[in-house]
Design a protein around this motif. Structure first.
Motif, mmCIF file in Angstrom:
data_model
loop_
_atom_site.group_PDB
_atom_site.id
_atom_site.type_symbol
_atom_site.label_atom_id
_atom_site.label_comp_id
_atom_site.label_asym_id
_atom_site.label_seq_id
_atom_site.Cartn_x
_atom_site.Cartn_y
_atom_site.Cartn_z
ATOM 1 N N SER A 39 0.822 -1.213 0.000
ATOM 2 C CA SER A 39 0.000 0.000 0.000
ATOM 3 C C SER A 39 0.856 1.263 0.000
ATOM 4 O O SER A 39 0.416 2.307 0.453
ATOM 5 N N SER A 72 -5.569 -0.016 1.256
ATOM 6 C CA SER A 72 -4.699 1.085 1.679
ATOM 7 C C SER A 72 -5.331 1.918 2.788
ATOM 8 O O SER A 72 -4.657 2.303 3.742
ATOM 9 N N HIS A 74 -7.782 0.979 4.961
ATOM 10 C CA HIS A 74 -8.024 0.235 6.193
ATOM 11 C C HIS A 74 -6.750 -0.269 6.859
ATOM 12 O O HIS A 74 -6.696 -0.385 8.082
ATOM 13 N N CYS A 75 -5.745 -0.572 6.065
ATOM 14 C CA CYS A 75 -4.503 -1.129 6.629
ATOM 15 C C CYS A 75 -3.397 -0.088 6.775
ATOM 16 O O CYS A 75 -2.479 -0.280 7.551
ATOM 17 N N GLY A 76 -3.464 0.984 6.014
ATOM 18 C CA GLY A 76 -2.499 2.061 6.142
ATOM 19 C C GLY A 76 -1.253 1.869 5.294
ATOM 20 O O GLY A 76 -1.091 0.877 4.612
ATOM 21 N N PRO A 77 -0.380 2.867 5.362
ATOM 22 C CA PRO A 77 0.849 2.803 4.574
ATOM 23 C C PRO A 77 1.784 1.706 5.099
ATOM 24 O O PRO A 77 1.665 1.279 6.246
ATOM 25 N N THR A 79 1.830 -1.352 4.350
ATOM 26 C CA THR A 79 1.252 -2.694 4.382
ATOM 27 C C THR A 79 1.829 -3.498 3.236
ATOM 28 O O THR A 79 1.928 -3.003 2.117
#
Length: 87
Positions: A39, A72, A74-77, A79
């Motif tokens: 992500s 991207s 929901h999990c963030g940078p 990932t």
């Protein structure tokens, strides 16, 4: 969605352990291709992950892709994941 396992330590060792866990967690899977999806993270980490997967010799093709907006968001940078089809 929940945390399955947390990895700690230096990134090279963490990625190696994560890849090993993913690839040994299934008894059978399609070996034609594997995806490394992220992500948005450092290119060096992506290259390391690709190299570690290629070193296993389990897949004919390793493809690097960028995760979509849902993953991207929901999990963030930073990932990263290894995706393949299990039988």
């Amino acid at each position: 969605m929940g945390v399955g396992k947390k990895y700690r330590g230096k990134m090279e060792r963490v990625l190696q352990k994560y890849i090993n866990d993913q690839l040994t967690g299934y008894t059978s899977y399609h070996r034609e291709r594997v995806f490394i999806t992220h992500s948005g993270t450092d290119e060096a980490r992506i290259a390391l992950m690709k190299e570690l997967v290629e070193q296993t010799g389990l897949f004919d093709e390793v493809i690097v892709t960028r995760a979509g907006c849902t993953i991207s968001a929901h999990c963030g940078p930073h990932t990263m994941g290894v995706l393949f089809i299990a039988e």
